[in-house]
Design a protein around this motif. Sequence first.
Motif, short mmCIF file in Angstrom:
data_model
loop_
_atom_site.label_atom_id
_atom_site.label_comp_id
_atom_site.label_asym_id
_atom_site.label_seq_id
_atom_site.Cartn_x
_atom_site.Cartn_y
_atom_site.Cartn_z
N ILE A 26 0.84 -1.20 0.00
CA ILE A 26 0.00 0.00 0.00
C ILE A 26 0.87 1.24 0.00
O ILE A 26 0.63 2.19 -0.76
CB ILE A 26 -0.95 -0.02 1.21
CG1 ILE A 26 -2.00 -1.14 1.03
CG2 ILE A 26 -1.65 1.33 1.38
CD1 ILE A 26 -2.80 -1.43 2.29
N ARG A 27 1.91 1.27 0.83
CA ARG A 27 2.81 2.42 0.87
C ARG A 27 3.41 2.69 -0.50
O ARG A 27 3.49 3.83 -0.97
CB ARG A 27 3.94 2.17 1.87
CG ARG A 27 3.61 2.47 3.31
CD ARG A 27 4.77 2.05 4.20
NE ARG A 27 4.69 2.66 5.51
CZ ARG A 27 5.38 2.22 6.55
NH1 ARG A 27 6.18 1.16 6.43
NH2 ARG A 27 5.28 2.83 7.72
N MET A 35 -2.40 5.64 7.59
CA MET A 35 -3.08 5.45 8.87
C MET A 35 -3.75 4.08 8.79
O MET A 35 -4.76 3.90 8.09
CB MET A 35 -4.14 6.52 9.11
CG MET A 35 -4.86 6.36 10.45
SD MET A 35 -6.33 7.42 10.63
CE MET A 35 -5.62 9.05 10.45
N ALA A 36 -3.20 3.11 9.47
CA ALA A 36 -3.76 1.75 9.45
C ALA A 36 -4.94 1.69 10.41
O ALA A 36 -4.82 2.03 11.58
CB ALA A 36 -2.70 0.74 9.84
N ILE A 37 -6.07 1.23 9.92
CA ILE A 37 -7.28 1.18 10.74
C ILE A 37 -7.33 -0.16 11.47
O ILE A 37 -7.31 -1.22 10.84
CB ILE A 37 -8.53 1.40 9.88
CG1 ILE A 37 -8.41 2.69 9.07
CG2 ILE A 37 -9.77 1.42 10.76
CD1 ILE A 37 -8.17 3.94 9.92
N VAL A 38 -7.38 -0.09 12.80
CA VAL A 38 -7.36 -1.30 13.63
C VAL A 38 -8.59 -1.40 14.52
O VAL A 38 -8.59 -2.12 15.52
CB VAL A 38 -6.06 -1.37 14.47
CG1 VAL A 38 -4.84 -1.54 13.57
CG2 VAL A 38 -5.91 -0.14 15.36
N LYS A 39 -9.64 -0.68 14.17
CA LYS A 39 -10.89 -0.74 14.95
C LYS A 39 -11.50 -2.13 14.84
O LYS A 39 -11.08 -2.95 14.02
CB LYS A 39 -11.87 0.32 14.43
CG LYS A 39 -12.34 0.11 13.00
CD LYS A 39 -13.29 1.19 12.56
CE LYS A 39 -13.76 0.93 11.11
NZ LYS A 39 -14.76 1.90 10.67
N ALA A 40 -12.51 -2.36 15.67
CA ALA A 40 -13.24 -3.64 15.66
C ALA A 40 -12.29 -4.82 15.77
O ALA A 40 -12.33 -5.76 14.99
CB ALA A 40 -14.12 -3.76 14.41
N GLN A 57 6.65 -1.92 12.27
CA GLN A 57 6.90 -1.66 10.86
C GLN A 57 6.94 -0.16 10.56
O GLN A 57 7.07 0.24 9.40
CB GLN A 57 5.83 -2.33 9.99
CG GLN A 57 5.66 -3.82 10.22
CD GLN A 57 6.98 -4.56 10.15
OE1 GLN A 57 7.73 -4.42 9.18
NE2 GLN A 57 7.26 -5.38 11.16
N GLY A 58 6.79 0.65 11.59
CA GLY A 58 6.90 2.10 11.41
C GLY A 58 5.68 2.75 10.82
O GLY A 58 5.79 3.82 10.19
N VAL A 59 4.50 2.16 11.00
CA VAL A 59 3.29 2.79 10.46
C VAL A 59 3.14 4.19 11.05
O VAL A 59 3.43 4.41 12.23
CB VAL A 59 2.05 1.91 10.75
CG1 VAL A 59 1.63 1.97 12.21
CG2 VAL A 59 0.89 2.30 9.84
N GLU A 60 2.72 5.13 10.22
CA GLU A 60 2.71 6.53 10.65
C GLU A 60 1.59 6.85 11.63
O GLU A 60 1.73 7.74 12.46
CB GLU A 60 2.58 7.44 9.42
CG GLU A 60 3.80 7.47 8.53
CD GLU A 60 3.89 6.33 7.53
OE1 GLU A 60 4.88 6.30 6.77
OE2 GLU A 60 2.98 5.47 7.51
N GLN A 61 0.48 6.13 11.54
CA GLN A 61 -0.69 6.47 12.36
C GLN A 61 -1.56 5.24 12.46
O GLN A 61 -1.60 4.39 11.57
CB GLN A 61 -1.46 7.62 11.70
CG GLN A 61 -2.70 8.07 12.42
CD GLN A 61 -2.54 9.39 13.15
OE1 GLN A 61 -1.70 10.20 12.80
NE2 GLN A 61 -3.34 9.59 14.17
N LEU A 62 -2.31 5.14 13.56
CA LEU A 62 -3.32 4.11 13.73
C LEU A 62 -4.68 4.78 13.89
O LEU A 62 -4.77 5.90 14.41
CB LEU A 62 -3.02 3.25 14.96
CG LEU A 62 -1.72 2.44 14.92
CD1 LEU A 62 -1.42 1.84 16.28
CD2 LEU A 62 -1.79 1.34 13.86
N ALA A 80 2.53 4.93 18.96
CA ALA A 80 2.24 5.57 17.67
C ALA A 80 1.04 6.49 17.81
O ALA A 80 0.17 6.28 18.67
CB ALA A 80 1.95 4.51 16.61
N PRO A 81 0.94 7.54 16.99
CA PRO A 81 -0.25 8.39 17.02
C PRO A 81 -1.51 7.56 16.75
O PRO A 81 -1.54 6.71 15.87
CB PRO A 81 0.00 9.38 15.88
CG PRO A 81 1.48 9.39 15.69
CD PRO A 81 1.93 8.00 16.00
#
Length: 374
Positions: A26-27, A35-40, A57-62, A80-81
Amino acid sequence: MPPAVSERPTRIRVDLDHLTFNLRSIRSHVGVPVMAIVKANAYGHGLVPVAQHLQKQGVEQLGVAFVEEGIALRQAGITAPVLVLGGIFGRQVAQFIAHDLEITVSSLDKLRQVEAAAEALGRKAVIHLKIDTGMERIGVHSYSARAFIEAAVASRWCVLKGIYSHLACADDPRSAMTLQQLERFFEACAHIERVGAPMPLRHLANSGGVLHFPDTRLDMVRPGILMYGVLPDAAAQRTIDVRPVMSLVSQVVYFKVVKAGNPVSYGATWAPSRDTRVVTVPIGYGDGYPRALSSRGEVLIRAHRYPIVGRVCMDQFMVDIGQDSAWNEDEVVLIGSQDGNTITAENLAQAAGIIPYEVLVGLNERIPREYSGG
């Protein structure tokens, strides 16, 4: 986890190497932060383990839906933010600020609530403004956002980090509404330029936007289901190489011969036309496996596809293997691959008449999760 649960043959397997592959893919495709979505519960994959891996893995935002999910991440050591995407209540704001969670501000009234809480704590709040460009869910309408945006820019107690909206139809690459929403979003963002303030992070593209609409990628993207290697809709196009992160497996727990005409399971909705061999699999709708797959779903046993017959029960279901052989403790694949044959979450969704999201997030905590790779 008690031994009786950990020894359960039904389990979800989460391949963290595939998650890494998907993030990189994706990057590379979008060329902007993610911003990786980790809800639910990270779409059924496990909130904390998935977030921990993505942070490595250094993802910029969750991104999560509720403040409780954000607090769970902070308590697990996630630094992470984290943006909470859902609507807020005034009494929750102090919890956001105390746990360093970024807040979705969706109205002028909500902005004032955040400002008051931040001032009372003596600590600034980090906010993202939510603009409604067509979902009619939460957020200020794009055509009446001027006062809202100007107040946020001028706020003494809020740090304006982002501005965003949500795409309603981007799962369909032919959607005309998506470009309309993009136009409305730009109209709202123009108010920031008019007052001479720095432009915050603009994020608009969900999984559908990432797949189909390059113009929506802007300064950051928010992939959800795509992060887990699943397409959001039957109309979606696989424009990015992603790999399924989840497998769902069980084992044969019982084998019997069912005589012709003898009905199987609740309601006696199915009976074989001739003597057949039926096996029982210990997973059901109590685990979140859709009851709508009654006499419609399939599983893999010994690399062959076999139909589910009769109604899916709360804790188990039955499978017709015809005249083939199967033994107790043989592996049963419900989602995943077995010797080159594959059943996907998308296959289950289509058979059940639901969307892939429901398949993934419906699988509950009664099913143990195993993590590999990473």
